[in-house]
Design a protein around this motif. Sequence first.
Motif, PDB file in Angstrom:
ATOM      1  N   GLY A  36       0.793  -1.220   0.000  1.00 40.96           N
ATOM      2  CA  GLY A  36       0.000   0.000   0.000  1.00 40.96           C
ATOM      3  C   GLY A  36       0.824   1.268   0.000  1.00 40.96           C
ATOM      4  O   GLY A  36       0.285   2.371   0.080  1.00 40.96           O
ATOM      5  N   CYS A  37       2.146   1.149  -0.092  1.00 40.12           N
ATOM      6  CA  CYS A  37       2.994   2.344  -0.111  1.00 40.12           C
ATOM      7  C   CYS A  37       2.845   3.068  -1.449  1.00 40.12           C
ATOM      8  O   CYS A  37       2.318   2.519  -2.417  1.00 40.12           O
ATOM      9  CB  CYS A  37       4.455   1.987   0.155  1.00 40.12           C
ATOM     10  SG  CYS A  37       5.319   1.223  -1.221  1.00 40.12           S
ATOM     11  N   VAL A  38       3.325   4.293  -1.489  1.00 36.12           N
ATOM     12  CA  VAL A  38       3.290   5.105  -2.702  1.00 36.12           C
ATOM     13  C   VAL A  38       4.673   5.076  -3.340  1.00 36.12           C
ATOM     14  O   VAL A  38       5.682   5.231  -2.649  1.00 36.12           O
ATOM     15  CB  VAL A  38       2.897   6.563  -2.375  1.00 36.12           C
ATOM     16  CG1 VAL A  38       2.988   7.450  -3.606  1.00 36.12           C
ATOM     17  CG2 VAL A  38       1.501   6.608  -1.773  1.00 36.12           C
ATOM     18  N   VAL A  39       4.713   4.879  -4.648  1.00 38.80           N
ATOM     19  CA  VAL A  39       5.981   4.925  -5.376  1.00 38.80           C
ATOM     20  C   VAL A  39       6.189   6.367  -5.822  1.00 38.80           C
ATOM     21  O   VAL A  39       5.482   6.872  -6.694  1.00 38.80           O
ATOM     22  CB  VAL A  39       5.977   3.963  -6.578  1.00 38.80           C
ATOM     23  CG1 VAL A  39       7.273   4.099  -7.374  1.00 38.80           C
ATOM     24  CG2 VAL A  39       5.786   2.526  -6.113  1.00 38.80           C
ATOM     25  N   GLY A  40       7.165   7.025  -5.198  1.00 36.47           N
ATOM     26  CA  GLY A  40       7.460   8.413  -5.532  1.00 36.47           C
ATOM     27  C   GLY A  40       8.326   8.556  -6.761  1.00 36.47           C
ATOM     28  O   GLY A  40       8.354   9.602  -7.399  1.00 36.47           O
ATOM     29  N   GLY A  41       9.035   7.501  -7.123  1.00 32.94           N
ATOM     30  CA  GLY A  41       9.887   7.535  -8.298  1.00 32.94           C
ATOM     31  C   GLY A  41      10.705   6.270  -8.423  1.00 32.94           C
ATOM     32  O   GLY A  41      10.778   5.451  -7.499  1.00 32.94           O
ATOM     33  N   ILE A  42      11.297   6.124  -9.601  1.00 32.44           N
ATOM     34  CA  ILE A  42      12.174   4.994  -9.905  1.00 32.44           C
ATOM     35  C   ILE A  42      13.466   5.567 -10.471  1.00 32.44           C
ATOM     36  O   ILE A  42      13.433   6.343 -11.431  1.00 32.44           O
ATOM     37  CB  ILE A  42      11.535   4.031 -10.925  1.00 32.44           C
ATOM     38  CG1 ILE A  42      10.223   3.444 -10.381  1.00 32.44           C
ATOM     39  CG2 ILE A  42      12.519   2.927 -11.313  1.00 32.44           C
ATOM     40  CD1 ILE A  42       9.418   2.665 -11.410  1.00 32.44           C
ATOM     41  N   GLY A  43      14.592   5.189  -9.879  1.00 31.62           N
ATOM     42  CA  GLY A  43      15.895   5.635 -10.350  1.00 31.62           C
ATOM     43  C   GLY A  43      16.723   4.453 -10.820  1.00 31.62           C
ATOM     44  O   GLY A  43      16.850   3.462 -10.110  1.00 31.62           O
ATOM     45  N   ILE A  44      17.277   4.573 -12.004  1.00 33.94           N
ATOM     46  CA  ILE A  44      18.066   3.503 -12.614  1.00 33.94           C
ATOM     47  C   ILE A  44      19.417   4.078 -13.029  1.00 33.94           C
ATOM     48  O   ILE A  44      19.480   5.163 -13.611  1.00 33.94           O
ATOM     49  CB  ILE A  44      17.349   2.949 -13.874  1.00 33.94           C
ATOM     50  CG1 ILE A  44      15.962   2.405 -13.522  1.00 33.94           C
ATOM     51  CG2 ILE A  44      18.203   1.905 -14.584  1.00 33.94           C
ATOM     52  CD1 ILE A  44      15.955   1.196 -12.598  1.00 33.94           C
ATOM     53  N   CYS A  45      20.483   3.355 -12.747  1.00 32.40           N
ATOM     54  CA  CYS A  45      21.794   3.813 -13.202  1.00 32.40           C
ATOM     55  C   CYS A  45      21.923   3.661 -14.715  1.00 32.40           C
ATOM     56  O   CYS A  45      22.228   4.621 -15.411  1.00 32.40           O
ATOM     57  CB  CYS A  45      22.911   3.053 -12.490  1.00 32.40           C
ATOM     58  SG  CYS A  45      23.052   3.486 -10.748  1.00 32.40           S
ATOM     59  N   ILE A  46      21.690   2.437 -15.214  1.00 32.97           N
ATOM     60  CA  ILE A  46      21.864   2.170 -16.643  1.00 32.97           C
ATOM     61  C   ILE A  46      20.603   1.499 -17.180  1.00 32.97           C
ATOM     62  O   ILE A  46      20.236   0.406 -16.742  1.00 32.97           O
ATOM     63  CB  ILE A  46      23.086   1.264 -16.905  1.00 32.97           C
ATOM     64  CG1 ILE A  46      24.357   1.901 -16.333  1.00 32.97           C
ATOM     65  CG2 ILE A  46      23.241   1.005 -18.405  1.00 32.97           C
ATOM     66  CD1 ILE A  46      25.565   0.969 -16.311  1.00 32.97           C
ATOM     67  N   GLU A  47      19.966   2.150 -18.129  1.00 29.71           N
ATOM     68  CA  GLU A  47      18.791   1.575 -18.803  1.00 29.71           C
ATOM     69  C   GLU A  47      19.199   1.113 -20.196  1.00 29.71           C
ATOM     70  O   GLU A  47      19.881   1.839 -20.916  1.00 29.71           O
ATOM     71  CB  GLU A  47      17.683   2.626 -18.922  1.00 29.71           C
ATOM     72  CG  GLU A  47      16.453   2.130 -19.656  1.00 29.71           C
ATOM     73  CD  GLU A  47      15.389   3.201 -19.846  1.00 29.71           C
ATOM     74  OE1 GLU A  47      14.587   3.056 -20.778  1.00 29.71           O
ATOM     75  OE2 GLU A  47      15.366   4.176 -19.064  1.00 29.71           O
ATOM     76  N   LYS A  48      18.783  -0.084 -20.546  1.00 26.72           N
ATOM     77  CA  LYS A  48      18.953  -0.556 -21.918  1.00 26.72           C
ATOM     78  C   LYS A  48      17.713  -0.092 -22.683  1.00 26.72           C
ATOM     79  O   LYS A  48      16.673  -0.734 -22.666  1.00 26.72           O
ATOM     80  CB  LYS A  48      19.100  -2.075 -21.954  1.00 26.72           C
ATOM     81  CG  LYS A  48      20.389  -2.560 -21.308  1.00 26.72           C
ATOM     82  CD  LYS A  48      20.483  -4.067 -21.338  1.00 26.72           C
ATOM     83  CE  LYS A  48      21.767  -4.551 -20.688  1.00 26.72           C
ATOM     84  NZ  LYS A  48      21.807  -6.031 -20.640  1.00 26.72           N
ATOM     85  N   GLY A  49      17.841   1.066 -23.318  1.00 21.53           N
ATOM     86  CA  GLY A  49      16.710   1.716 -23.967  1.00 21.53           C
ATOM     87  C   GLY A  49      16.156   0.959 -25.154  1.00 21.53           C
ATOM     88  O   GLY A  49      15.047   1.235 -25.602  1.00 21.53           O
ATOM     89  N   PHE A  50      16.900  -0.006 -25.670  1.00 18.73           N
ATOM     90  CA  PHE A  50      16.440  -0.806 -26.792  1.00 18.73           C
ATOM     91  C   PHE A  50      15.614  -2.015 -26.330  1.00 18.73           C
ATOM     92  O   PHE A  50      15.145  -2.797 -27.141  1.00 18.73           O
ATOM     93  CB  PHE A  50      17.627  -1.280 -27.649  1.00 18.73           C
ATOM     94  CG  PHE A  50      18.699  -1.982 -26.858  1.00 18.73           C
ATOM     95  CD1 PHE A  50      18.653  -3.351 -26.650  1.00 18.73           C
ATOM     96  CD2 PHE A  50      19.755  -1.257 -26.319  1.00 18.73           C
ATOM     97  CE1 PHE A  50      19.633  -3.997 -25.911  1.00 18.73           C
ATOM     98  CE2 PHE A  50      20.752  -1.891 -25.581  1.00 18.73           C
ATOM     99  CZ  PHE A  50      20.682  -3.257 -25.378  1.00 18.73           C
TER     100      PHE A  50
END
Length: 194
Positions: free
Chosen positions: A144-158
Amino acid sequence: MKLLEQRILQEGQVRPGNVLKVDCFLNHQLDVELLDQIGAEFHRIFKEDGINKILTIEASGIAIACMTARHFDVPVVFAKKAKSKNIDGDVYTSKVHSYTYGRDYDITLAKKFLSPNDKVLILDDFLANGKAMKGLLDICKQSGCVVGGIGICIEKGFQPGGDELRAEGYKLASLAIVSEMSDTGLKFREQNED
């Protein structure tokens, strides 16, 4: 984050199967100064979002989460990849498929550490297909918590993970987004670093 992109270009290794090894500074041997700068950048991005807890998954996300938590002055909680004997009481559980290890596993988190009173920042080292992130989001939903954001160091954008999370409305910040990766090198997606 140009600094992270530079380190990936200098020290990262592209391996068959779309594997990017950055174990010499991010997820095996740790460059603490770089991790502190990553933590400062995540704080800059999410400092107005009311974060009171940072959530990650063992093991590679823990160092990133801890260095970021120093900037927020909040605790870190992490999901374990197997229920161990030292987890007492009720737990949240979700099934995750690991691309890296090619298997499914259950992640668990003691219920006493996450509640509807929490607004979390979820952090991890990589985002590709988003399976680990989906497991963490499932645990957040259960709590039931709220997700305030997601932080990623390296995203594989493909790969689809980042686009899917953005389409679902999450505030997602990836510090380096790899747009192309091959045996001859890699390219980054241009980002606005406001």
